[in-house]
Design a protein around this motif. Structure first.
Motif, mmCIF file in Angstrom:
data_model
loop_
_atom_site.group_PDB
_atom_site.id
_atom_site.type_symbol
_atom_site.label_atom_id
_atom_site.label_comp_id
_atom_site.label_asym_id
_atom_site.label_seq_id
_atom_site.Cartn_x
_atom_site.Cartn_y
_atom_site.Cartn_z
ATOM 1 N N ALA A 18 -2.866 4.899 -3.104
ATOM 2 C CA ALA A 18 -3.358 3.498 -3.722
ATOM 3 C C ALA A 18 -2.654 2.401 -3.600
ATOM 4 O O ALA A 18 -1.467 2.566 -3.429
ATOM 5 N N ILE A 19 -3.316 1.200 -3.690
ATOM 6 C CA ILE A 19 -2.683 0.011 -3.422
ATOM 7 C C ILE A 19 -1.854 -0.192 -4.593
ATOM 8 O O ILE A 19 -2.113 0.267 -5.906
ATOM 9 N N HIS B 60 -7.621 -6.040 3.497
ATOM 10 C CA HIS B 60 -8.983 -5.837 3.430
ATOM 11 C C HIS B 60 -8.921 -4.253 2.878
ATOM 12 O O HIS B 60 -9.372 -3.469 3.565
ATOM 13 N N PRO B 61 -8.161 -4.012 1.775
ATOM 14 C CA PRO B 61 -8.026 -2.634 1.395
ATOM 15 C C PRO B 61 -9.514 -1.972 0.823
ATOM 16 O O PRO B 61 -10.204 -2.659 0.520
ATOM 17 N N ASP B 62 -9.713 -0.716 1.014
ATOM 18 C CA ASP B 62 -10.663 -0.119 0.249
ATOM 19 C C ASP B 62 -11.809 -0.451 1.189
ATOM 20 O O ASP B 62 -13.086 -0.267 0.732
ATOM 21 N N ARG B 63 -11.664 -0.648 2.573
ATOM 22 C CA ARG B 63 -12.913 -1.276 3.295
ATOM 23 C C ARG B 63 -12.760 -0.793 4.748
ATOM 24 O O ARG B 63 -11.714 -0.765 5.264
ATOM 25 N N ARG C 84 -9.550 2.640 7.968
ATOM 26 C CA ARG C 84 -9.278 2.061 6.600
ATOM 27 C C ARG C 84 -7.881 2.543 6.346
ATOM 28 O O ARG C 84 -7.369 3.409 6.721
ATOM 29 N N TRP D 166 0.696 -1.211 0.147
ATOM 30 C CA TRP D 166 -0.012 0.047 -0.106
ATOM 31 C C TRP D 166 1.020 1.264 0.002
ATOM 32 O O TRP D 166 1.446 1.445 1.061
#
Length: 223
Positions: A219-220, A164-167, A214, A129
């Motif tokens: 961004a990833i 658990h990206p974007d959560r 989060r 990340w």
């Protein structure tokens, strides 16, 4: 690296969870055969530690069902049934290894690592990340290429966020998935999020007011 422990002896299940988490694994627990089968179906686990004598569905039936569904998740059976035929039945129905309880945690961990090596001919993918990179193959975290020392709890917390990206994840969910069941103090989560921010930068994890946390900032990056 996520593991599933399917064991109806609650004390043993949580003792295993504590030990495995101290060694850097993320661990979920199921206490019955049916719940273990469902979790193994739904979760992306690196391996399952599976008791034989379970309520609702035996460990033999769980692994037999998984294999019938072409689920290749590695299974290490743990059982007090120490007969040679019991062990042969476990291996014949699809388990990758079989250990007789009681078993030394050191021996169990060595068998688990051997099972994982056999099932991972290639390195597990690193998680990234922005400038943060976590490599499960060598259990290492780096920031812009520089190694960052992590305690087992910090490592497990960071790995959970990266998986658990974007959560948005709540404090209660983090307590359930990264801490032991008896730890219910949400202030503990705040403390460890603070540790990660100090080591990796203040923007790596952002607070979502009234909801949880989060990954924030960059961004990833695929690896």
């Amino acid at each position: 690296m996520r593991l599933l422990v399917v064991e109806d002896e609650v004390r043993l299940a949580h003792a295993l969870r504590r030990g495995l988490m101290a060694d850097g694994f993320s661990v979920d627990i199921a206490l019955t055969g049916p719940s273990g089968l469902q979790a193994a179906r739904d979760g992306a686990y690196e391996a399952v530690l599976l008791d034989v004598m379970l309520p609702g569905l035996s460990g033999y039936d769980v692994v037999r069902t998984l294999r019938a569904e072409d689920n290749p998740v590695p299974v290490l059976m743990l059982s007090a049934k120490d007969g040679v035929h019991d062990q042969a039945d476990g291996l014949d129905c699809g388990a990758d290894d079989y250990l007789v309880k009681p078993v030394s945690y050191v021996v169990l961990l060595a068998h688990l690592r051997a099972v994982l090596r056999r099932h991972h001919d290639t390195r597990p993918p690193a998680l990234s990340w922005g400038d943060v990179r976590l490599d499960p193959a060598v259990h290492e975290v780096t920031l812009a290429g520089a190694p960052v020392a992590m305690t087992p709890r910090e490592y497990a917390l960071l790995e959970f966020f990266l998986r658990h990206p974007d959560r948005v994840v709540t404090k209660v969910e983090l307590l359930d998935r990264v801490w032991d069941l008896g730890d219910r103090d949400t202030n503990t989560v705040e403390v460890y999020v603070g540790y990660l921010r100090r080591k990796l930068g203040p923007d790596v994890i952002e607070t979502v007011r009234g909801a949880g946390y989060r990954l924030g900032g960059s961004a990833i990056v695929g690896t």
